[in-house]
Design a protein around this motif. Sequence first.
Motif, PDB file in Angstrom:
ATOM      1  N   PHE A 286       1.013  -0.999   0.086  1.00  0.00           N
ATOM      2  CA  PHE A 286      -0.130  -0.287   0.273  1.00  0.00           C
ATOM      3  C   PHE A 286       0.828   1.400   0.277  1.00  0.00           C
ATOM      4  O   PHE A 286       2.057   1.367   0.523  1.00  0.00           O
ATOM      5  CB  PHE A 286      -0.964  -0.066   1.018  1.00  0.00           C
ATOM      6  CG  PHE A 286      -1.635  -0.978   1.567  1.00  0.00           C
ATOM      7  CD1 PHE A 286      -1.124  -2.062   1.731  1.00  0.00           C
ATOM      8  CD2 PHE A 286      -3.301  -1.303   1.479  1.00  0.00           C
ATOM      9  CE1 PHE A 286      -2.071  -2.996   2.228  1.00  0.00           C
ATOM     10  CE2 PHE A 286      -4.016  -2.375   1.365  1.00  0.00           C
ATOM     11  CZ  PHE A 286      -3.606  -3.630   1.953  1.00  0.00           C
TER      12      PHE A 286
ATOM     13  N   TYR B 139       0.700   5.571   1.429  1.00  0.00           N
ATOM     14  CA  TYR B 139      -0.273   6.580   1.847  1.00  0.00           C
ATOM     15  C   TYR B 139      -0.160   7.472   1.790  1.00  0.00           C
ATOM     16  O   TYR B 139       1.864   7.780   1.948  1.00  0.00           O
ATOM     17  CB  TYR B 139      -0.608   5.830   3.203  1.00  0.00           C
ATOM     18  CG  TYR B 139      -1.585   5.101   3.452  1.00  0.00           C
ATOM     19  CD1 TYR B 139      -0.912   3.584   3.152  1.00  0.00           C
ATOM     20  CD2 TYR B 139      -2.830   4.875   3.597  1.00  0.00           C
ATOM     21  CE1 TYR B 139      -2.092   2.368   3.715  1.00  0.00           C
ATOM     22  CE2 TYR B 139      -3.634   4.237   4.348  1.00  0.00           C
ATOM     23  CZ  TYR B 139      -3.613   2.955   3.402  1.00  0.00           C
ATOM     24  OH  TYR B 139      -4.576   1.641   3.895  1.00  0.00           O
TER      25      TYR B 139
ATOM     26  N   GLN C 123       0.427  11.603   3.605  1.00  0.00           N
ATOM     27  CA  GLN C 123       0.086  12.509   5.429  1.00  0.00           C
ATOM     28  C   GLN C 123       0.191  13.561   5.139  1.00  0.00           C
ATOM     29  O   GLN C 123       1.816  13.676   5.302  1.00  0.00           O
ATOM     30  CB  GLN C 123       0.928  11.426   6.294  1.00  0.00           C
ATOM     31  CG  GLN C 123      -0.075  12.013   7.231  1.00  0.00           C
ATOM     32  CD  GLN C 123       0.822  10.840   8.880  1.00  0.00           C
ATOM     33  OE1 GLN C 123       2.013  10.535   8.415  1.00  0.00           O
ATOM     34  NE2 GLN C 123      -0.150  11.031  10.046  1.00  0.00           N
TER      35      GLN C 123
ATOM     36  N   GLN D 138      -2.341  15.381   9.862  1.00  0.00           N
ATOM     37  CA  GLN D 138      -3.905  14.452   9.555  1.00  0.00           C
ATOM     38  C   GLN D 138      -3.232  13.164   8.904  1.00  0.00           C
ATOM     39  O   GLN D 138      -2.660  13.075   9.913  1.00  0.00           O
ATOM     40  CB  GLN D 138      -4.267  15.058   7.793  1.00  0.00           C
ATOM     41  CG  GLN D 138      -4.321  16.604   8.149  1.00  0.00           C
ATOM     42  CD  GLN D 138      -5.746  16.789   8.439  1.00  0.00           C
ATOM     43  OE1 GLN D 138      -6.248  15.949   8.668  1.00  0.00           O
ATOM     44  NE2 GLN D 138      -5.294  18.146   9.047  1.00  0.00           N
ATOM     45  N   GLY D 139      -4.229  12.373   9.332  1.00  0.00           N
ATOM     46  CA  GLY D 139      -4.103  11.147   9.054  1.00  0.00           C
ATOM     47  C   GLY D 139      -3.276  10.662   7.435  1.00  0.00           C
ATOM     48  O   GLY D 139      -3.861  10.766   7.193  1.00  0.00           O
ATOM     49  N   PRO D 140      -2.678   9.270   7.800  1.00  0.00           N
ATOM     50  CA  PRO D 140      -2.605   8.410   6.451  1.00  0.00           C
ATOM     51  C   PRO D 140      -4.074   9.012   5.340  1.00  0.00           C
ATOM     52  O   PRO D 140      -4.871   8.146   6.328  1.00  0.00           O
ATOM     53  CB  PRO D 140      -1.892   7.351   6.592  1.00  0.00           C
ATOM     54  CG  PRO D 140      -1.034   7.413   7.677  1.00  0.00           C
ATOM     55  CD  PRO D 140      -2.367   8.358   8.886  1.00  0.00           C
TER      56      PRO D 140
ATOM     57  N   PHE E 111      -4.740   6.722   2.218  1.00  0.00           N
ATOM     58  CA  PHE E 111      -5.045   5.500   1.019  1.00  0.00           C
ATOM     59  C   PHE E 111      -4.624   6.534  -0.492  1.00  0.00           C
ATOM     60  O   PHE E 111      -5.772   7.103  -0.768  1.00  0.00           O
ATOM     61  CB  PHE E 111      -5.957   4.796   0.821  1.00  0.00           C
ATOM     62  CG  PHE E 111      -6.160   3.891   0.005  1.00  0.00           C
ATOM     63  CD1 PHE E 111      -6.683   3.913  -1.183  1.00  0.00           C
ATOM     64  CD2 PHE E 111      -5.343   2.460   0.417  1.00  0.00           C
ATOM     65  CE1 PHE E 111      -6.963   2.866  -2.311  1.00  0.00           C
ATOM     66  CE2 PHE E 111      -5.035   1.566  -1.012  1.00  0.00           C
ATOM     67  CZ  PHE E 111      -5.847   2.451  -2.248  1.00  0.00           C
TER      68      PHE E 111
ATOM     69  N   TYR F 151      -3.002   1.035  -4.193  1.00  0.00           N
ATOM     70  CA  TYR F 151      -3.118  -0.628  -3.041  1.00  0.00           C
ATOM     71  C   TYR F 151      -2.474  -1.931  -4.927  1.00  0.00           C
ATOM     72  O   TYR F 151      -3.197  -1.844  -5.370  1.00  0.00           O
ATOM     73  CB  TYR F 151      -3.919  -1.497  -2.991  1.00  0.00           C
ATOM     74  CG  TYR F 151      -4.228  -3.278  -2.444  1.00  0.00           C
ATOM     75  CD1 TYR F 151      -4.970  -3.473  -3.234  1.00  0.00           C
ATOM     76  CD2 TYR F 151      -3.365  -3.505  -1.622  1.00  0.00           C
ATOM     77  CE1 TYR F 151      -4.682  -5.182  -3.327  1.00  0.00           C
ATOM     78  CE2 TYR F 151      -3.233  -5.069  -1.543  1.00  0.00           C
ATOM     79  CZ  TYR F 151      -4.039  -5.788  -1.927  1.00  0.00           C
ATOM     80  OH  TYR F 151      -4.207  -7.255  -2.181  1.00  0.00           O
TER      81      TYR F 151
ATOM     82  N   SER G 123      -7.451   3.938  -6.648  1.00  0.00           N
ATOM     83  CA  SER G 123      -8.624   5.088  -6.343  1.00  0.00           C
ATOM     84  C   SER G 123      -8.173   6.569  -5.921  1.00  0.00           C
ATOM     85  O   SER G 123      -8.809   7.606  -5.793  1.00  0.00           O
ATOM     86  CB  SER G 123      -9.344   4.640  -5.623  1.00  0.00           C
ATOM     87  OG  SER G 123      -9.624   4.106  -4.629  1.00  0.00           O
TER      88      SER G 123
ATOM     89  N   LEU H  53       3.623   6.892   2.784  1.00  0.00           N
ATOM     90  CA  LEU H  53       3.840   6.360   3.800  1.00  0.00           C
ATOM     91  C   LEU H  53       3.688   4.422   2.878  1.00  0.00           C
ATOM     92  O   LEU H  53       3.018   4.721   2.173  1.00  0.00           O
ATOM     93  CB  LEU H  53       3.223   5.750   4.865  1.00  0.00           C
ATOM     94  CG  LEU H  53       3.212   7.401   6.017  1.00  0.00           C
ATOM     95  CD1 LEU H  53       2.815   7.247   6.279  1.00  0.00           C
ATOM     96  CD2 LEU H  53       4.643   6.537   6.317  1.00  0.00           C
TER      97      LEU H  53
ATOM     98  N   PHE I 257       3.830  -1.328   8.238  1.00  0.00           N
ATOM     99  CA  PHE I 257       4.186   0.609   7.259  1.00  0.00           C
ATOM    100  C   PHE I 257       6.361   1.000   7.524  1.00  0.00           C
ATOM    101  O   PHE I 257       7.011   0.145   8.722  1.00  0.00           O
ATOM    102  CB  PHE I 257       3.794   1.852   8.188  1.00  0.00           C
ATOM    103  CG  PHE I 257       2.173   2.393   8.286  1.00  0.00           C
ATOM    104  CD1 PHE I 257       1.733   0.960   8.709  1.00  0.00           C
ATOM    105  CD2 PHE I 257       1.965   3.043   7.177  1.00  0.00           C
ATOM    106  CE1 PHE I 257       0.385   0.986   8.133  1.00  0.00           C
ATOM    107  CE2 PHE I 257       0.514   2.395   6.183  1.00  0.00           C
ATOM    108  CZ  PHE I 257      -0.178   1.866   7.526  1.00  0.00           C
ATOM    109  N   GLY I 258       6.572   1.530   7.282  1.00  0.00           N
ATOM    110  CA  GLY I 258       7.780   2.259   6.527  1.00  0.00           C
ATOM    111  C   GLY I 258       7.671   3.271   7.354  1.00  0.00           C
ATOM    112  O   GLY I 258       6.483   3.956   7.654  1.00  0.00           O
ATOM    113  N   GLN I 259       9.087   4.126   7.885  1.00  0.00           N
ATOM    114  CA  GLN I 259       8.878   5.451   8.054  1.00  0.00           C
ATOM    115  C   GLN I 259       8.918   6.413   6.754  1.00  0.00           C
ATOM    116  O   GLN I 259       8.374   7.568   8.082  1.00  0.00           O
ATOM    117  CB  GLN I 259      10.782   5.451   8.384  1.00  0.00           C
ATOM    118  CG  GLN I 259      10.828   4.689   9.308  1.00  0.00           C
ATOM    119  CD  GLN I 259      12.428   4.966  10.200  1.00  0.00           C
ATOM    120  OE1 GLN I 259      13.620   5.272   9.197  1.00  0.00           O
ATOM    121  NE2 GLN I 259      12.457   5.636  11.557  1.00  0.00           N
TER     122      GLN I 259
END
Lengths: 113, 113
Positions: free
Chosen positions: B33, B35, B37, B41-43, B45, B48, B58, B91, B104-106
Amino acid sequence: DAKTTQPPSMDCAEGRAANLPCNHSTISGNEYVYWYRQIHSQGPQYIIHGLKNNETNEMASLIITEDRKSSTLILPHATLRDTAVYYCIVRVAGSGGYQKVTFGTGTKLQVIP
Amino acid sequence: GAGVSQSPRYKVAKRGQDVALRCDPISGHVSLFWYQQALGQGPEFLTYFQNEAQLDKSGLPSDRFFAERPEGSVSTLKIQRTQQEDSAVYLCASRLQGSTEAFFGQGTRLTVV
């Protein structure tokens, strides 16, 4: 995916239990509750997930109400390293395939010495 | 390495420049995935992959964003003609087939000036 509502921020004294609430009143019967956290400058980290029973692992406990419309993540003895943004997410989980995750804005937990 | 690796960690691009962000998922992880960010804010999408197949794009905000995973392992997110609003942390996450936990990666912090 169902929407979740979390308080934007919380404080907790070091060594005390941190109880982070999440409302998910529109959750569907096949949707799980997931918690992730994101420490500053790192990627999100999985904590725990559950469907309807309470769950516990080495990091935290998850308490889900009987009607499944809300849940609480409990960090039993908060440390300074638990300072992070905590995300409550609801989504369908299955044996495989794809489930898109929507994070929202989460709760910023500040653990105070 | 044991975790998801992203490179570079930081990227500064001049507006209009093309950039490529790399993600090395955990070996054997089928799902990948991306993302985005934004600050505070939150990540959100973006896209995928299941192996080399891009099953959902999308979340890509415009046709300037392109992702690929040609051999089903390493993935690259490319942004053409970068704009200031593209400034964010990108991300990458990977997940084992049948698992519910994503790693998740950094992230790569992109700043467009």
